[in-house]
Design a protein around this motif. Structure first.
Motif, PDB file in Angstrom:
ATOM      1  N   CYS A 235     -25.797  61.198 -25.414  1.00 34.10           N
ATOM      2  CA  CYS A 235     -24.460  61.168 -24.824  1.00 34.10           C
ATOM      3  C   CYS A 235     -24.060  62.585 -24.429  1.00 34.10           C
ATOM      4  O   CYS A 235     -24.295  63.535 -25.177  1.00 34.10           O
ATOM      5  CB  CYS A 235     -23.472  60.595 -25.825  1.00 34.10           C
TER       6      CYS A 235
ATOM      7  N   VAL B 208     -11.254  61.846 -21.425  1.00 33.15           N
ATOM      8  CA  VAL B 208     -11.456  60.771 -22.400  1.00 33.15           C
ATOM      9  C   VAL B 208     -10.924  61.270 -23.745  1.00 33.15           C
ATOM     10  O   VAL B 208     -11.507  62.165 -24.355  1.00 33.15           O
ATOM     11  CB  VAL B 208     -12.941  60.395 -22.510  1.00 33.15           C
TER      12      VAL B 208
ATOM     13  N   LEU C 244     -15.439  56.245 -27.027  1.00 34.03           N
ATOM     14  CA  LEU C 244     -15.601  55.013 -26.251  1.00 34.03           C
ATOM     15  C   LEU C 244     -16.629  54.108 -26.919  1.00 34.03           C
ATOM     16  O   LEU C 244     -17.674  54.568 -27.379  1.00 34.03           O
ATOM     17  CB  LEU C 244     -16.043  55.346 -24.824  1.00 34.03           C
TER      18      LEU C 244
ATOM     19  N   TYR D 226     -19.106  54.111 -18.835  1.00 37.09           N
ATOM     20  CA  TYR D 226     -19.410  55.140 -19.830  1.00 37.09           C
ATOM     21  C   TYR D 226     -20.863  55.056 -20.295  1.00 37.09           C
ATOM     22  O   TYR D 226     -21.351  55.956 -20.978  1.00 37.09           O
ATOM     23  CB  TYR D 226     -18.438  55.043 -21.003  1.00 37.09           C
TER      24      TYR D 226
ATOM     25  N   LYS E  80     -24.794  59.023 -20.142  1.00 37.12           N
ATOM     26  CA  LYS E  80     -23.761  58.367 -20.929  1.00 37.12           C
ATOM     27  C   LYS E  80     -22.752  59.418 -21.390  1.00 37.12           C
ATOM     28  O   LYS E  80     -23.113  60.565 -21.640  1.00 37.12           O
ATOM     29  CB  LYS E  80     -24.379  57.675 -22.141  1.00 37.12           C
TER      30      LYS E  80
ATOM     31  N   SER F 265     -18.624  60.125 -23.480  1.00 34.35           N
ATOM     32  CA  SER F 265     -17.625  59.571 -24.381  1.00 34.35           C
ATOM     33  C   SER F 265     -16.495  60.574 -24.584  1.00 34.35           C
ATOM     34  O   SER F 265     -16.127  61.297 -23.658  1.00 34.35           O
ATOM     35  CB  SER F 265     -18.283  59.180 -25.717  1.00 34.35           C
TER      36      SER F 265
ATOM     37  N   SER G 203     -10.868  48.993 -19.569  1.00 35.34           N
ATOM     38  CA  SER G 203     -11.422  49.190 -20.907  1.00 35.34           C
ATOM     39  C   SER G 203     -11.344  47.897 -21.710  1.00 35.34           C
ATOM     40  O   SER G 203     -10.395  47.121 -21.575  1.00 35.34           O
ATOM     41  CB  SER G 203     -10.666  50.296 -21.651  1.00 35.34           C
TER      42      SER G 203
END
Length: 347
Positions: free
Chosen positions: A10, A99, A103, A141, A157, A159, A205
């Motif tokens: 990520c 963000v 997530l 995401y 990816k 978050s 979301s």
């Protein structure tokens, strides 16, 4: 191709500011955005913020100024939120979101959609809502993009703590996404240019108490200046020289989003070019299903950002099926998806 080590990685956050963990978010009784003091990247000259999020009774989301709190109590489906005004044709639009929370769940997506998108369509279904049909385009995401129900590898990816940028060129119909101020290359070239088609910024979301904040947005008319700066933004050394000229500073400030100022997290410095770039460029080659030759530098003095300058050379994927018939059905919600959302809520 992405290596096994890179596929599950990520992207680190944009900065090293402290963000709340899942337990703090769950136990907080006030507004979740109040837990975050980070303002990195928001003080940019030329940021005009021409629109805000639109509060709708159809969406299970709480709108507070620039913040969206999705599913503030618990999640039972997918909430979609759009901007309060359409993005005008004949202009280039850019907006950037932070963000705030971690997530998780079926999907959290960033993108655009027409006025035909039903904000309450998936209120009781866990789906990747943006891009399920021909009326919307989304960036997940998970690193994938989606349109007409077709998901394709696109980027890394991401978050909590990351910045997600969206650039929409309504004179060309181009849609491009940014991750932590790095352009990922043009994702779609089939966005309607017709001024009668109203297109809005959108976020969706499925995760309970997930928070997204709008931190920057601007809209610029298409001029020779803008097109010239677009070309120059791919040449960091030349751009750096232009920024030293007093007479050009105010002009360049209007187009900051084409070459945004970068602030790296210390966590990303070691594999800044190793991971992020390889994930972006390699996944684009996977997406297109064919090899593409990137520029090989003959100059040892080329700035490291030149690697990102190749992003615009990725062949564009054109989807000519713009009618409703190309939309894929969302299908039934799996037991795995339901459990995913339920356990995220419990955490």
């Amino acid at each position: 191709m992405l290596t096994a080590r890179q596929e599950g990685v990520c992207a680190p956050g944009f900065c090293d500011c402290t963000f709340p963990n899942c337990i703090e978010v769950t136990n907080h009784k006030g507004l979740i955005p109040d837990l975050v003091k980070c303002r990195c990247g928001e003080d940019i000259e030329g940021n005009v913020r021409p629109w805000k999020w639109y509060p709708s009774e159809e969406s299970d989301a709480l709108i507070s100024d620039r913040d969206i709190v999705f599913h503030p109590t618990f999640s039972q489906g997918t909430a979609i939120v759009r901007g309060d005004r359409p993005l005008k044709s004949g202009m280039v639009h850019f907006w950037e979101m932070r963000v705030i929370t971690a997530l998780a769940g079926t999907d959290v997506m960033f993108g655009i959609g027409t006025e035909s998108v039903n904000l309450g369509q998936f209120k009781f279904h866990f789906v990747s809502a943006l891009g399920t049909n021909a009326q919307s385009w989304g960036f997940s995401y998970s690193g994938k993009v989606q349109h007409c129900g077709e998901q394709l590898p696109y980027g890394q990816k991401f978050s909590q703590g990351c910045l997600i940028g969206v650039q929409l060129d309504r004179t060309r119909g181009h849609l491009e996404f940014y991750l932590n101020r790095r352009a990922l290359g043009v994702a779609y070239t089939n966005v309607p240019m017709d001024p009668d088609v109203r297109i809005y910024p959108m976020v969706c979301s499925t995760a309970a108490k997930s928070v997204i904040r709008l931190i920057n947005c601007t809209s610029q008319p298409v001029t020779l200046q803008l097109r010239s700066f677009q070309a120059l933004s791919k040449q960091p050394q030349i751009l750096s020289e232009l920024r030293q000229m007093p007479g050009l500073k105010s002009i360049l400030a209007s187009y900051w989003f084409l070459a945004p100022p970068v602030r790296y997290s210390r966590r990303s410095q070691e594999n800044e070019l190793d991971l992020g770039d390889e994930a972006v460029l390699s996944s684009s080659k996977v997406r297109l299903g064919r090899k593409h030759k990137y520029r090989e530098s003959d100059d040892t003095n080329i700035d490291e950002e030149d690697l990102y300058a190749n992003a615009h050379k990725i062949p564009l994927r054109r989807n000519d099926s713009g009618d409703e018939e190309c939309g894929a059905s969302t299908g039934a919600t799996s037991v795995h998806d339901l459990c995913d959302e339920y356990f995220h809520y419990l955490l």
